[in-house]
Structure formats: structure tokens, C-alpha cells
Motif scaffolding. Structure first.
Motif, PDB file in Angstrom:
ATOM      1  N   ALA A   1     -36.249 -15.908 -27.437  1.00  0.00           N
ATOM      2  CA  ALA A   1     -36.283 -15.417 -28.822  1.00  0.00           C
ATOM      3  C   ALA A   1     -35.000 -15.788 -29.558  1.00  0.00           C
ATOM      4  O   ALA A   1     -33.947 -15.966 -28.948  1.00  0.00           O
ATOM      5  N   SER A   2     -35.115 -15.847 -30.860  1.00  0.00           N
ATOM      6  CA  SER A   2     -33.957 -16.120 -31.702  1.00  0.00           C
ATOM      7  C   SER A   2     -33.341 -14.777 -32.094  1.00  0.00           C
ATOM      8  O   SER A   2     -33.995 -13.952 -32.729  1.00  0.00           O
ATOM      9  N   TYR A   3     -32.108 -14.544 -31.663  1.00  0.00           N
ATOM     10  CA  TYR A   3     -31.500 -13.240 -31.972  1.00  0.00           C
ATOM     11  C   TYR A   3     -30.002 -13.333 -32.192  1.00  0.00           C
ATOM     12  O   TYR A   3     -29.347 -14.237 -31.682  1.00  0.00           O
ATOM     13  N   THR A   4     -29.508 -12.378 -32.960  1.00  0.00           N
ATOM     14  CA  THR A   4     -28.069 -12.216 -33.102  1.00  0.00           C
ATOM     15  C   THR A   4     -27.681 -10.965 -32.333  1.00  0.00           C
ATOM     16  O   THR A   4     -28.530 -10.110 -32.040  1.00  0.00           O
ATOM     17  N   ASP A   5     -26.392 -10.850 -31.996  1.00  0.00           N
ATOM     18  CA  ASP A   5     -25.925  -9.788 -31.111  1.00  0.00           C
ATOM     19  C   ASP A   5     -24.526  -9.394 -31.585  1.00  0.00           C
ATOM     20  O   ASP A   5     -23.613 -10.220 -31.570  1.00  0.00           O
ATOM     21  N   THR A   6     -24.387  -8.148 -32.013  1.00  0.00           N
ATOM     22  CA  THR A   6     -23.069  -7.714 -32.510  1.00  0.00           C
ATOM     23  C   THR A   6     -21.993  -7.828 -31.440  1.00  0.00           C
ATOM     24  O   THR A   6     -20.806  -7.864 -31.766  1.00  0.00           O
TER      25      THR A   6
ATOM     26  N   THR B   1     -41.217 -16.769 -33.646  1.00  0.00           N
ATOM     27  CA  THR B   1     -40.356 -17.229 -34.730  1.00  0.00           C
ATOM     28  C   THR B   1     -39.650 -16.063 -35.407  1.00  0.00           C
ATOM     29  O   THR B   1     -38.879 -16.259 -36.333  1.00  0.00           O
ATOM     30  N   ASP B   2     -39.929 -14.812 -34.931  1.00  0.00           N
ATOM     31  CA  ASP B   2     -39.217 -13.664 -35.486  1.00  0.00           C
ATOM     32  C   ASP B   2     -37.726 -13.780 -35.197  1.00  0.00           C
ATOM     33  O   ASP B   2     -37.326 -14.375 -34.206  1.00  0.00           O
ATOM     34  N   GLU B   3     -36.950 -13.149 -36.067  1.00  0.00           N
ATOM     35  CA  GLU B   3     -35.503 -13.063 -35.858  1.00  0.00           C
ATOM     36  C   GLU B   3     -35.169 -11.627 -35.453  1.00  0.00           C
ATOM     37  O   GLU B   3     -35.631 -10.682 -36.102  1.00  0.00           O
ATOM     38  N   TYR B   4     -34.405 -11.464 -34.410  1.00  0.00           N
ATOM     39  CA  TYR B   4     -34.018 -10.135 -33.951  1.00  0.00           C
ATOM     40  C   TYR B   4     -32.512  -9.956 -34.097  1.00  0.00           C
ATOM     41  O   TYR B   4     -31.752 -10.903 -33.886  1.00  0.00           O
ATOM     42  N   GLU B   5     -32.121  -8.722 -34.423  1.00  0.00           N
ATOM     43  CA  GLU B   5     -30.698  -8.415 -34.516  1.00  0.00           C
ATOM     44  C   GLU B   5     -30.409  -7.246 -33.580  1.00  0.00           C
ATOM     45  O   GLU B   5     -30.887  -6.130 -33.814  1.00  0.00           O
ATOM     46  N   LEU B   6     -29.657  -7.511 -32.533  1.00  0.00           N
ATOM     47  CA  LEU B   6     -29.283  -6.452 -31.586  1.00  0.00           C
ATOM     48  C   LEU B   6     -27.944  -5.865 -32.009  1.00  0.00           C
ATOM     49  O   LEU B   6     -26.973  -6.593 -32.229  1.00  0.00           O
ATOM     50  N   ILE B   7     -27.913  -4.539 -32.098  1.00  0.00           N
ATOM     51  CA  ILE B   7     -26.687  -3.838 -32.497  1.00  0.00           C
ATOM     52  C   ILE B   7     -26.212  -3.031 -31.302  1.00  0.00           C
ATOM     53  O   ILE B   7     -26.843  -2.049 -30.900  1.00  0.00           O
ATOM     54  N   TYR B   8     -25.122  -3.511 -30.704  1.00  0.00           N
ATOM     55  CA  TYR B   8     -24.592  -2.851 -29.500  1.00  0.00           C
ATOM     56  C   TYR B   8     -23.110  -3.177 -29.352  1.00  0.00           C
ATOM     57  O   TYR B   8     -22.647  -4.218 -29.802  1.00  0.00           O
ATOM     58  N   TRP B   9     -22.408  -2.282 -28.668  1.00  0.00           N
ATOM     59  CA  TRP B   9     -20.973  -2.452 -28.427  1.00  0.00           C
ATOM     60  C   TRP B   9     -20.647  -3.781 -27.739  1.00  0.00           C
ATOM     61  O   TRP B   9     -21.343  -4.163 -26.797  1.00  0.00           O
ATOM     62  N   PRO B  10     -19.578  -4.434 -28.156  1.00  0.00           N
ATOM     63  CA  PRO B  10     -19.089  -5.621 -27.430  1.00  0.00           C
ATOM     64  C   PRO B  10     -18.384  -5.233 -26.132  1.00  0.00           C
ATOM     65  O   PRO B  10     -18.096  -4.064 -25.916  1.00  0.00           O
TER      66      PRO B  10
ATOM     67  N   ILE C   1     -32.171  -5.215 -22.741  1.00  0.00           N
ATOM     68  CA  ILE C   1     -32.796  -5.742 -23.971  1.00  0.00           C
ATOM     69  C   ILE C   1     -32.495  -7.235 -24.114  1.00  0.00           C
ATOM     70  O   ILE C   1     -33.380  -8.036 -24.429  1.00  0.00           O
ATOM     71  N   ARG C   2     -31.236  -7.601 -23.856  1.00  0.00           N
ATOM     72  CA  ARG C   2     -30.871  -9.025 -23.929  1.00  0.00           C
ATOM     73  C   ARG C   2     -31.713  -9.854 -22.966  1.00  0.00           C
ATOM     74  O   ARG C   2     -32.110 -10.977 -23.273  1.00  0.00           O
ATOM     75  N   LEU C   3     -31.971  -9.305 -21.785  1.00  0.00           N
ATOM     76  CA  LEU C   3     -32.755 -10.060 -20.794  1.00  0.00           C
ATOM     77  C   LEU C   3     -34.157 -10.357 -21.321  1.00  0.00           C
ATOM     78  O   LEU C   3     -34.696 -11.443 -21.084  1.00  0.00           O
ATOM     79  N   LEU C   4     -34.750  -9.413 -22.044  1.00  0.00           N
ATOM     80  CA  LEU C   4     -36.078  -9.658 -22.625  1.00  0.00           C
ATOM     81  C   LEU C   4     -36.008 -10.773 -23.669  1.00  0.00           C
ATOM     82  O   LEU C   4     -36.851 -11.675 -23.686  1.00  0.00           O
ATOM     83  N   LEU C   5     -35.007 -10.675 -24.534  1.00  0.00           N
ATOM     84  CA  LEU C   5     -34.859 -11.680 -25.593  1.00  0.00           C
ATOM     85  C   LEU C   5     -34.612 -13.063 -24.997  1.00  0.00           C
ATOM     86  O   LEU C   5     -35.180 -14.061 -25.452  1.00  0.00           O
ATOM     87  N   GLU C   6     -33.784 -13.113 -23.959  1.00  0.00           N
ATOM     88  CA  GLU C   6     -33.455 -14.395 -23.321  1.00  0.00           C
ATOM     89  C   GLU C   6     -34.664 -14.977 -22.592  1.00  0.00           C
ATOM     90  O   GLU C   6     -34.974 -16.157 -22.704  1.00  0.00           O
TER      91      GLU C   6
ATOM     92  N   CYS D   1     -35.741  -5.924 -36.738  1.00  0.00           N
ATOM     93  CA  CYS D   1     -36.658  -7.073 -36.762  1.00  0.00           C
ATOM     94  C   CYS D   1     -37.403  -6.982 -38.081  1.00  0.00           C
ATOM     95  O   CYS D   1     -38.243  -6.090 -38.255  1.00  0.00           O
ATOM     96  N   GLY D   2     -37.057  -7.863 -39.002  1.00  0.00           N
ATOM     97  CA  GLY D   2     -37.665  -7.796 -40.333  1.00  0.00           C
ATOM     98  C   GLY D   2     -37.348  -6.458 -40.966  1.00  0.00           C
ATOM     99  O   GLY D   2     -36.182  -6.056 -41.010  1.00  0.00           O
ATOM    100  N   ASP D   3     -38.376  -5.736 -41.414  1.00  0.00           N
ATOM    101  CA  ASP D   3     -38.165  -4.447 -42.083  1.00  0.00           C
ATOM    102  C   ASP D   3     -37.987  -3.292 -41.107  1.00  0.00           C
ATOM    103  O   ASP D   3     -37.699  -2.172 -41.533  1.00  0.00           O
TER     104      ASP D   3
END
Lengths: 251, 251
Positions: B39-44, B12-21, B30-35, B79-81
Motif C-alpha cells: 500500500a501507499s502510505y505515509t508514516d509520522t 490505490t488508496d493513500e493511507y496516513e499512519l499517525i504514530y510515535w517515532p 499496522i505497518r506490516l499490513l500496509l507493507e 484514509c480519505g475522509d
């Protein structure tokens, strides 16, 4: 750190480092962790049949022991039943085991590992400054390319990375990268030392912009066990490894 | 793996990936692990102001939050703090957190990390096959050097690394690197996929010598969540990133 604290760091585990003799190489940051912790370890660099042990561990029929994986390249480390390779991986293992990660280890291990991986990225670029084309070729066979690569490493990459380390030390308020000593400080010491050997002119200019990195470098060298190691016969001289001195690559 | 087991992996953690479009790049493993973990994540990469977020995180005055370190380069993960960088470090964190390390995690994390670091070493060499001199220069400015470098990557480095992965899969008896699925399989999928894009001729020859790697590549692509991801709009095309196709670099 008091003598009692130092003693407490010592572990009774036995470690076996498997790495090429005759140069510090990728084995060296690992040695610094073992030395700082006062760990009991053997090192193929100082064994009579050391080279054979390294070569043996690289053969396709090498048996690393139950559930272990062979490694693609040294350094490799054996500790009890565990056999692992890849230097940042070995250092993460030792960092946890030898208590070289301060504070909340479960969080700070990612911070220390992040710094170490960043240092090893620059270390790879420094290696490539004399071998930009192929590790299997001599320097003389890629001298022209090395001259171009080294120029970029000196003028763009070293400043970029050292400015970053300076920023990190600034945030911790020094003298170390985190608010307390960690194994990342040992790896940075080695990176600075190697870069100073390879690019003395460029690095002495860089120190003017990175006084905190310079201070860390001096501080780590004075830690009792590191100082003892560096003046011992265990410390090997730079040779034809990652860090090499070619006058023409330092301008 | 049953549907229930897959569900259990979801966090239920929220992840935020910061990477070039605009390219898979170093963000992709990293995306492959999240997928894979659902996992619930946002991606810049998919946010309107994504580039600004990446650029902002690279400024010297960027505040990564209490006790966190800035990163030298993306990818970065929040991820969180906690805010961390360096792709193998982020994957180690996610691997532990998302249960993508099988068996005894405290031991197997070093085995998985070893494999992943080895894969990323080859990934760096593939990158350098088109940029052997400087990342700040265009390919056209280092084309001659790239031709020499790519020849070594194709003829020496890819065979060396893929023979190693073939050996490791052979020891596990397949189809994965360890006796059970781990995030190292996702990273190997990405490495194979990228190498196939960059060096289709060389890789198809390599597959003849590495049938187990080819089987792993096919098997991973069929995992339900990976297959769904690869056919989604979230999956970006290769562009001017690590993996590039230049006909002259594939002979």
C-alpha cells in the motif's frame, strides 16, 4: 424509539452465549446487546451444566465446528454454524447483526468498535487494579502492588478515559456517543456501572467532571429493555470478577 | 502467491499512519499490513514534524474531520475522509480493504479479528511485565513489581497463549493460522519477534513446545514484501516501547 421500531430490531437468529456463571464479567456487555435487541439467546450462566459447557469449550480437543477456531477464553458465542470468541469481536458481530450500529454501518462500525475497544482497555486496567501481578494468584497475594496500581487507575487512568468519553459525547451533542444510539453506549453503561461499584468515591468525584457520561449512564439504564433486564433475575451481582470492591483500593 | 496476485492486492488508496517515532510500538503490526499489501502510505514516524502531528491529534481541540471521532491514543489512521484509531480496529479496516482476509471475508473477518485481539491481549501483558503499576512511572520505580509480573508472564501467560496458537496452526495444518495467509499471521510474527526480544531465554524454551509457531514466524519473515521491509530503513529498532529487554526480567 417506537414499539414498532423495537420490534423491527428483533432477529429470529438463536444465539448461545458461553460464559462463567455467578458474575457479570466479560459476558455482561454482550448480554446488554442481546437484551437491547430483544434477541433470543441461551446463556450458560443460567444453565445447570453451564460450568461444564465452559470448561468443555476450553479443552484442547474441543471441536468448535467446521472452519471455526477454538477460543483461548470465554466469552464465546455460537450463532448457527459460526462460533467466535473475544468480547469486542462478538459485539462487533452482534452490533452488525442486531442493528445496533446507526447510519452508514460500513463506516460507523469502525467508529463504534474504536470506542468499545477503548472502553475495554480501561476495563482491563480496572481488573488489573486488584490483580496487577497474576490472575492465578489471590488478591491477598498481590495486595501491596494492587494498592499502588489502584491509585494510578483512580487518579490518572479513570480521569483520562472519562475525559475522553465526555469529549466524544460533547461532539455528538448527546445523550449518546454518536449522534444516534449504538452498542458503544451499552458498553459505556457497563464500564461506568462497574467502576462505580469498584471505586464509588473516585467515580462520584469523576462524575462532577463528566456530567455527560453521567447523563448517558442514566439514559441507557432507562431504555425499556435494559431497564427490564437490570431488574430481572438474569442480571447477576458483581462478585469476584473484573469489578470488585475493596475499600482500601478506593482510598 | 504469484506476482500477479500480489499486484492485484495493491490498492490505490493513500493511507496516513499517525504514530510515535523511534520505536516499532503499537504502530508496527499496522505497518506490516500496509507493507505486505504494497500500500501507499505515509508514516509520522519518518516525518520531520511527526511528533508534533501525533501530539496535535491528541489535543482536545483536534478536529478529526466530519463525523470522525478523536482517538484516545495513537496509532491513528487516516484514509480519505475516514479517521480511526485503536490498532485492532485499524487492522480490521485494512484487512478488509487490502484483501488480507482469505475466503469468505464476511465470516473470516471475525476469525482473524478474534486471533488478533488474542495476540494483542498477550502484547499488553508483555508491556505490563515492565510496567505493572503505572505507564506514567519509570521502570525503576516499579522494578520489584515488574520482577513478579514478568515471572508470571514468562512462566504462565506466554505458554498459555503460545500453546493456543500452536493448537490453531495445527488445526489449519499450517504454515498459517487459517488455511490461507491472513493478516493475523503478520500480527503473530510481530508478537513472536517482540517476545523474542524481551524474553530470549524463555522464548527459545517455548519454541521447543511451539514448533508450528516458530515455523510461521520463519515463513512470514520470508514473504517478499515483509523481508524487504524488515531489511529497510523503515523498520525501527526496539527501544523503550512495549517490548523491552531487561536481563533480570528474563530470569
Amino acid at each position: 424509539m417506537s414499539h414498532a421500531e423495537k420490534k423491527a430490531r428483533t432477529t429470529t437468529d438463536e444465539y448461545e452465549l458461553i460464559y462463567w456463571p455467578r458474575l457479570p464479567g466479560r459476558g455482561e456487555p454482550i448480554r446488554l446487546l442481546l437484551e437491547e435487541a430483544g434477541a433470543s439467546y441461551t446463556d450458560t450462566a443460567h444453565e445447570k451444566d453451564g460450568i461444564q459447557k465452559v470448561v468443555g469449550a476450553l479443552k484442547p480437543d474441543f471441536d468448535p465446528g467446521k472452519d471455526n477456531l477454538p477460543g483461548l477464553a470465554p466469552p464465546m458465542l455460537r450463532c448457527g454454524d459460526l462460533f467466535i470468541s473475544q468480547s469486542p469481536n462478538i459485539m462487533l458481530f452482534l452490533g452488525e447483526r442486531l442493528k445496533l450500529i446507526p447510519g452508514d454501518v460500513e463506516i460507523n462500525k469502525y467508529r463504534v468498535n474504536q470506542l468499545v475497544l477503548t472502553m475495554l482497555d480501561l476495563q482491563n486496567e480496572v481488573h488489573d487494579s486488584h490483580h496487577p501481578i497474576a490472575v492465578s494468584l489471590y488478591y491477598d497475594d498481590q495486595k501491596a502492588e494492587a494498592k499502588r496500581k489502584a491509585e494510578d487507575v483512580r487518579n490518572a487512568r479513570i480521569p483520562k478515559f472519562f475525559n475522553y468519553f465526555e469529549l466524544v459525547i460533547g461532539k455528538s451533542e448527546g445523550p449518546y456517543l454518536l449522534s444516534e444510539f449504538s452498542y458503544a453506549d451499552l458498553v459505556l453503561w457497563h464500564l461506568v456501572d462497574g467502576c462505580l461499584y469498584a471505586f464509588p468515591k473516585a467515580m462520584n468525584r469523576q462524575f462532577e467532571k463528566s456530567p455527560k457520561v453521567k447523563e448517558l449512564y442514566d439514559t441507557v439504564a432507562k431504555r425499556a429493555r435494559i431497564a427490564a433486564y437490570l431488574s430481572s433475575e438474569r442480571r447477576q451481582k458483581y462478585d469476584n470478577g473484573i469489578y470488585r470492591y475493596y475499600e482500601e483500593l478506593d482510598e
